[in-house]
Write a protein that holds these residues in place. Structure first.
Motif, short mmCIF file in Angstrom:
data_model
loop_
_atom_site.label_atom_id
_atom_site.label_comp_id
_atom_site.label_asym_id
_atom_site.label_seq_id
_atom_site.Cartn_x
_atom_site.Cartn_y
_atom_site.Cartn_z
N SER A 1 17.84 -18.79 -2.48
CA SER A 1 16.84 -18.17 -3.34
C SER A 1 16.42 -19.07 -4.50
O SER A 1 15.32 -18.92 -5.03
CB SER A 1 17.39 -16.85 -3.91
OG SER A 1 17.71 -15.95 -2.88
N LEU A 2 17.29 -19.99 -4.90
CA LEU A 2 17.00 -20.86 -6.05
C LEU A 2 16.44 -22.21 -5.62
O LEU A 2 16.13 -23.05 -6.48
CB LEU A 2 18.26 -21.07 -6.87
CG LEU A 2 18.59 -20.07 -7.99
CD1 LEU A 2 17.57 -20.15 -9.11
CD2 LEU A 2 18.72 -18.65 -7.46
N PRO B 1 23.67 -22.46 -8.46
CA PRO B 1 22.83 -21.30 -8.19
C PRO B 1 23.65 -20.07 -7.82
O PRO B 1 24.66 -20.16 -7.12
CB PRO B 1 21.96 -21.76 -7.01
CG PRO B 1 22.80 -22.79 -6.31
CD PRO B 1 23.58 -23.48 -7.39
N GLN C 1 17.78 -16.10 -13.25
CA GLN C 1 18.20 -17.50 -13.23
C GLN C 1 17.02 -18.43 -12.97
O GLN C 1 16.95 -19.53 -13.54
CB GLN C 1 19.30 -17.72 -12.19
CG GLN C 1 20.01 -19.07 -12.39
CD GLN C 1 21.17 -19.29 -11.44
OE1 GLN C 1 21.26 -18.66 -10.39
NE2 GLN C 1 22.04 -20.23 -11.79
N ASP D 1 22.52 -18.00 -5.83
CA ASP D 1 22.25 -18.02 -4.40
C ASP D 1 21.44 -19.28 -4.10
O ASP D 1 20.33 -19.44 -4.62
CB ASP D 1 21.47 -16.77 -3.98
CG ASP D 1 21.16 -16.76 -2.49
OD1 ASP D 1 20.08 -17.27 -2.11
OD2 ASP D 1 22.00 -16.29 -1.71
N ASN E 1 23.73 -13.42 -12.46
CA ASN E 1 23.76 -13.25 -11.01
C ASN E 1 22.45 -12.67 -10.49
O ASN E 1 22.32 -12.43 -9.29
CB ASN E 1 24.94 -12.36 -10.61
CG ASN E 1 26.27 -13.04 -10.82
OD1 ASN E 1 26.38 -14.26 -10.71
ND2 ASN E 1 27.29 -12.26 -11.16
N ASP E 2 21.50 -12.44 -11.40
CA ASP E 2 20.17 -11.97 -11.02
C ASP E 2 19.31 -13.19 -10.71
O ASP E 2 19.06 -14.02 -11.58
CB ASP E 2 19.57 -11.15 -12.16
CG ASP E 2 18.19 -10.62 -11.80
OD1 ASP E 2 17.19 -11.33 -12.07
OD2 ASP E 2 18.12 -9.51 -11.24
N THR E 3 18.88 -13.28 -9.46
CA THR E 3 18.15 -14.46 -9.02
C THR E 3 16.89 -14.70 -9.85
O THR E 3 16.62 -15.83 -10.27
CB THR E 3 17.77 -14.33 -7.53
OG1 THR E 3 18.97 -14.21 -6.75
CG2 THR E 3 16.99 -15.54 -7.06
#
Length: 349
Positions: free
Chosen positions: A124-125, A119, A100, A121, A95-97
């Motif tokens: 952010s991805l 993603p 990932q 998010d 869950n850490d952008t």
């Protein structure tokens, strides 16, 4: 063999006319449609066990800290194992952008043929997905959508608005003849767009039933603990109502505990997502749980099917086009005692 970069870019923007005929619901077909026989396409769609060119699929998803997310990972793995021509490279969910993004970059550098990304998010991805597309690696965007269609070849996911709509219509039909019917909603977190969409669909459906009033709505956090705490408050605030819609079956476990502790049973409850626990309760028919509205984690299996199809330059059986669609939204079926046996195998823990 890896697909050459130029060939892979062809998969992004066209050039799959060599073979229509993929059965998305089951598997993909590898029979080409070279003849003029009108039945060639349907025959190709039926031959789902034939191996095709080897495809390496990278899968990057969020941390499986929720029953539904864990089911996503399991459906992806099990579907890939059905194909002798598919190799799945799956990352440890996060869950850490930033983490990932790093995992996606690693999959790009390993030159996978297709990427499936759910993603943590979508916004952010987006850039990471664009990097894959620019490298000639088609992206199947799973559920949480990226900011631009340029970041994916195909999006496949659930229907949050439809989930609320179908929950509302089911409750509405059960209460159609009840004068002064009262309904309560236990939603997900209000900072999530999906929660807004589910509530909007629910409200739009209830608008068709003038005898029904939604008398309370409170937001929980998709966890068992929050479901219990918020439901306890709702039960104290609303001394009598006829139906409860809960957005999420995980938080619904907590809601059930609160209901049992309060000794309330004058209403029926409709869940959301489709956990095995809820389906078994519906089947037993001895609690307030009478239905759940699906947000099917089987979408991850479909994403693997789509990734394989893209990697092998195929289309989808039943459609005339030679390419897979760019957008596939799943249906939020209502599971009741009448059809629960059909859906029980899809229920997640």
């Amino acid at each position: 063999m890896k697909t050459p970069a130029l060939g892979r870019r062809g998969l992004l923007f066209g050039g799959a006319a060599a073979g229509a005929g993929v059965l998305l619901a089951g598997c993909t077909s590898n029979e080409s449609n070279d003849g003029d026989d009108d039945g060639a396409q349907s025959q190709a769609a039926a031959n789902t066990d034939e191996e095709g060119p080897a495809v390496t699929i990278g899968f990057a998803g969020p941390q499986a800290d929720h029953g539904w997310l864990n089911a996503i990972n399991e459906h992806a793995r099990s579907r890939a194992e059905e194909y002798a021509d598919v190799t799945l490279e799956i990352t440890e969910g996060s869950n850490d952008t930033a983490q990932q993004i790093g995992q996606i970059e690693s999959l790009i550098n390993s030159q996978v043929d297709v990427l499936v990304i759910l993603p943590a998010d979508g916004r952010s991805l987006t850039q990471a997905a664009l990097s894959a597309m620019n490298a000639g690696i088609p992206v199947i965007n799973l559920d949480r959508v990226f900011d631009t269609p340029q970041a994916y070849r195909c999006w496949v996911g659930g229907d949050n608005y439809g989930m609320g709509l179908n929950a509302g219509h089911y409750i509405g039909e059960q209460l159609r003849d009840v004068e002064g019917a009262r309904v309560v909603e236990l939603s997900g977190p209000d900072n999530l767009e999906l929660t807004v969409q589910r509530t909007q669909g629910f409200d739009d459906a209830l608008a068709n039933y003038p005898n029904i009033e939604k008398v309370a709505r409170q937001a929980a956090d998709f966890t068992v603990e929050s479901g219990q705490d918020v439901m306890s408050g709702l039960l104290q605030a609303v001394p009598e109502f006829h139906a409860l819609w809960n957005h999420d079956d995980d938080q619904g476990v907590g809601a059930e505990r609160a209901i049992d502790q309060a000794g309330r049973d004058e209403f029926f409850m409709v869940g959301g997502a489709g956990s095995r626990h809820v389906m078994e309760a519906i089947q037993a028919d001895n609690t307030v749980l009478k239905a759940t509205v699906l947000y099917p984690p089987t979408m991850a299996a479909s994403a693997i099917d789509l990734a394989r199809a893209v990697g092998q330059a195929k289309g989808i059986g039943g459609l005339a086009e030679f390419e897979i669609p760019s957008f596939i939204q799943l249906y939020s079926a209502v599971v009741t005692k009448d059809n629960v046996e059909q859906y029980l195998p899809t229920g997640f823990n």
